[in-house]
Design a protein around this motif. Structure first.
Motif, PDB file in Angstrom:
ATOM      1  N   ILE A  10       0.855  -1.264   0.006  1.00 17.28           N
ATOM      2  CA  ILE A  10       0.318   0.009  -0.158  1.00 17.28           C
ATOM      3  C   ILE A  10       0.906   1.332  -0.013  1.00 17.28           C
ATOM      4  O   ILE A  10       1.510   1.386   1.033  1.00 17.28           O
ATOM      5  CB  ILE A  10      -0.703  -0.097   1.314  1.00 17.28           C
ATOM      6  CG1 ILE A  10      -1.739  -1.188   1.239  1.00 17.28           C
ATOM      7  CG2 ILE A  10      -1.917   1.216   1.293  1.00 17.28           C
ATOM      8  CD1 ILE A  10      -2.628  -1.462   2.409  1.00 17.28           C
ATOM      9  N   VAL A  11       0.740   2.048  -1.065  1.00 18.75           N
ATOM     10  CA  VAL A  11       1.238   3.586  -0.961  1.00 18.75           C
ATOM     11  C   VAL A  11       0.468   4.233  -0.342  1.00 18.75           C
ATOM     12  O   VAL A  11      -0.597   4.883  -0.732  1.00 18.75           O
ATOM     13  CB  VAL A  11       1.429   3.980  -2.460  1.00 18.75           C
ATOM     14  CG1 VAL A  11       2.262   5.180  -2.566  1.00 18.75           C
ATOM     15  CG2 VAL A  11       2.479   2.793  -3.433  1.00 18.75           C
ATOM     16  N   GLY A  12       0.809   4.687   0.863  1.00 15.20           N
ATOM     17  CA  GLY A  12       0.045   5.542   1.917  1.00 15.20           C
ATOM     18  C   GLY A  12       0.055   6.733   1.760  1.00 15.20           C
ATOM     19  O   GLY A  12      -0.988   7.489   2.205  1.00 15.20           O
ATOM     20  N   SER A  13       0.786   7.703   0.711  1.00 14.61           N
ATOM     21  CA  SER A  13       0.881   8.991   0.685  1.00 14.61           C
ATOM     22  C   SER A  13       0.263   9.267  -0.543  1.00 14.61           C
ATOM     23  O   SER A  13       0.408   8.617  -1.778  1.00 14.61           O
ATOM     24  CB  SER A  13       2.248   9.535   0.822  1.00 14.61           C
ATOM     25  OG  SER A  13       2.275  11.071   0.509  1.00 14.61           O
ATOM     26  N   ASP A  43      -2.078   1.885  -4.901  1.00 13.53           N
ATOM     27  CA  ASP A  43      -1.639   3.162  -4.623  1.00 13.53           C
ATOM     28  C   ASP A  43      -3.010   4.177  -4.197  1.00 13.53           C
ATOM     29  O   ASP A  43      -3.943   4.283  -4.902  1.00 13.53           O
ATOM     30  CB  ASP A  43      -1.133   3.954  -5.887  1.00 13.53           C
ATOM     31  CG  ASP A  43      -0.510   5.397  -5.739  1.00 13.53           C
ATOM     32  OD1 ASP A  43      -1.023   5.996  -4.695  1.00 13.53           O
ATOM     33  OD2 ASP A  43       0.298   5.722  -6.577  1.00 13.53           O
ATOM     34  N   LEU A  44      -3.012   4.704  -2.905  1.00 11.58           N
ATOM     35  CA  LEU A  44      -4.117   5.228  -2.542  1.00 11.58           C
ATOM     36  C   LEU A  44      -4.315   6.525  -3.328  1.00 11.58           C
ATOM     37  O   LEU A  44      -5.487   7.003  -3.500  1.00 11.58           O
ATOM     38  CB  LEU A  44      -3.965   5.770  -1.093  1.00 11.58           C
ATOM     39  CG  LEU A  44      -4.015   4.636   0.003  1.00 11.58           C
ATOM     40  CD1 LEU A  44      -3.936   4.826   1.488  1.00 11.58           C
ATOM     41  CD2 LEU A  44      -5.237   3.623  -0.409  1.00 11.58           C
ATOM     42  N   ALA A  83      -1.185 -10.775   3.222  1.00  8.24           N
ATOM     43  CA  ALA A  83      -0.219  -9.976   3.982  1.00  8.24           C
ATOM     44  C   ALA A  83      -0.383  -8.597   3.268  1.00  8.24           C
ATOM     45  O   ALA A  83      -0.706  -8.431   2.111  1.00  8.24           O
ATOM     46  CB  ALA A  83       1.038 -10.736   3.804  1.00  8.24           C
ATOM     47  N   PHE A  84       0.241  -7.513   4.202  1.00  6.92           N
ATOM     48  CA  PHE A  84       0.449  -6.273   3.730  1.00  6.92           C
ATOM     49  C   PHE A  84       1.709  -5.905   4.000  1.00  6.92           C
ATOM     50  O   PHE A  84       2.539  -6.232   4.977  1.00  6.92           O
ATOM     51  CB  PHE A  84      -0.562  -5.416   4.454  1.00  6.92           C
ATOM     52  CG  PHE A  84      -2.031  -5.811   4.185  1.00  6.92           C
ATOM     53  CD1 PHE A  84      -2.931  -5.558   3.117  1.00  6.92           C
ATOM     54  CD2 PHE A  84      -2.817  -6.568   5.373  1.00  6.92           C
ATOM     55  CE1 PHE A  84      -4.107  -5.806   2.986  1.00  6.92           C
ATOM     56  CE2 PHE A  84      -3.850  -6.991   5.295  1.00  6.92           C
ATOM     57  CZ  PHE A  84      -4.677  -6.869   4.267  1.00  6.92           C
ATOM     58  N   VAL A  85       2.324  -4.755   3.026  1.00  6.55           N
ATOM     59  CA  VAL A  85       3.477  -4.100   3.530  1.00  6.55           C
ATOM     60  C   VAL A  85       2.734  -2.636   3.179  1.00  6.55           C
ATOM     61  O   VAL A  85       2.381  -2.256   2.001  1.00  6.55           O
ATOM     62  CB  VAL A  85       4.629  -4.093   2.479  1.00  6.55           C
ATOM     63  CG1 VAL A  85       5.426  -2.904   2.757  1.00  6.55           C
ATOM     64  CG2 VAL A  85       5.186  -5.460   2.549  1.00  6.55           C
ATOM     65  N   VAL A  86       2.917  -1.868   4.291  1.00  8.65           N
ATOM     66  CA  VAL A  86       2.304  -0.506   4.288  1.00  8.65           C
ATOM     67  C   VAL A  86       3.680   0.504   4.000  1.00  8.65           C
ATOM     68  O   VAL A  86       4.465   0.547   5.109  1.00  8.65           O
ATOM     69  CB  VAL A  86       1.498  -0.320   5.558  1.00  8.65           C
ATOM     70  CG1 VAL A  86       1.105   1.632   5.647  1.00  8.65           C
ATOM     71  CG2 VAL A  86       0.450  -0.787   5.834  1.00  8.65           C
ATOM     72  N   VAL A  87       3.605   1.152   2.960  1.00  8.14           N
ATOM     73  CA  VAL A  87       4.540   1.962   2.746  1.00  8.14           C
ATOM     74  C   VAL A  87       4.214   3.590   3.321  1.00  8.14           C
ATOM     75  O   VAL A  87       3.236   4.063   2.799  1.00  8.14           O
ATOM     76  CB  VAL A  87       5.018   2.026   1.310  1.00  8.14           C
ATOM     77  CG1 VAL A  87       6.031   3.255   0.926  1.00  8.14           C
ATOM     78  CG2 VAL A  87       5.573   0.675   0.927  1.00  8.14           C
TER      79      VAL A  87
END
Length: 197
Positions: A10-13, A43-44, A83-87
């Protein structure tokens, strides 16, 4: 590996000029080389995630929660993830409002699934943001893995889309190893017995 676990990065910004897509792309490359996961980057900035939520909580509504149509792809990705990776960057010692809104619009999608964090920022490398995220996602019954990646002073420590420190690849491997173990274990557990949260 058959039926590989699904990893959502997840691209958080969503801020103009953000560095998140560069970091997420590198993480996705490392995950592909790792070879355990099917990898999807979300990408959010490409998703309609309103800051205003309905009065009801998604905790009890499940699939019937009234989400905007523009959020359907995000909800599907979170639902299907193992599973998640939060960036995330660090803004004012915390994480972006866009990421908080995306989390708050969902509940069951996080439960009994592992989450790792990759952060970037100034001197702290985004660690303050990660501390806040660990608290929030634990409340949603996610399992946060111990190790993560933090990139202090990313504006001088990256070049050509990758970190200058060669040890970063080894750290990424460690994070992905832990995430893979939890992803397989928790998926098996969810399939055997519904999570009681």
């Amino acid at each position: 590996m058959e039926n590989r676990p699904q990893l959502v990065i997840i691209v958080g910004s969503v801020r103009e000029g953000r560095f998140g897509p560069v970091v997420a792309s590198w993480v996705a490359q490392q995950a592909a080389l790792h070879g355990v996961f099917e990898v999807e980057v979300v990408d959010l900035a490409e998703t309609d995630v309103p800051l205003a939520l309905p009065a009801a909580s998604p905790k009890h509504a499940g699939d019937d929660y009234p989400r905007p149509a523009g959020m359907a792809a995000l909800t599907s990705a979170l639902t299907n993830a193992d599973a998640f990776v939060v960036v995330t960057p660090e803004y004012n010692h915390s994480y972006p409002a866009s990421l908080k809104a995306a989390i708050d619009w969902h509940f069951t999608q996080w439960a009994a699934k592992p989450v790792a964090f990759v952060s970037y920022g100034g001197a702290a490398g985004g660690r303050h943001a990660v501390l806040h995220l660990e608290n929030v996602l634990t409340e949603l019954h996610a399992v946060t893995v111990r190790d993560g990646l933090a990139f202090p002073n990313y504006f001088t420590s990256w070049q050509d889309g990758r970190p200058l420190d060669p040890a970063s690849v080894g750290y990424a491997r460690t994070v992905l190893d832990q995430l893979a173990w939890w992803a397989v274990a928790l998926r098996s557990a969810r399939e055997a017995v519904p999570y009681p949260g």
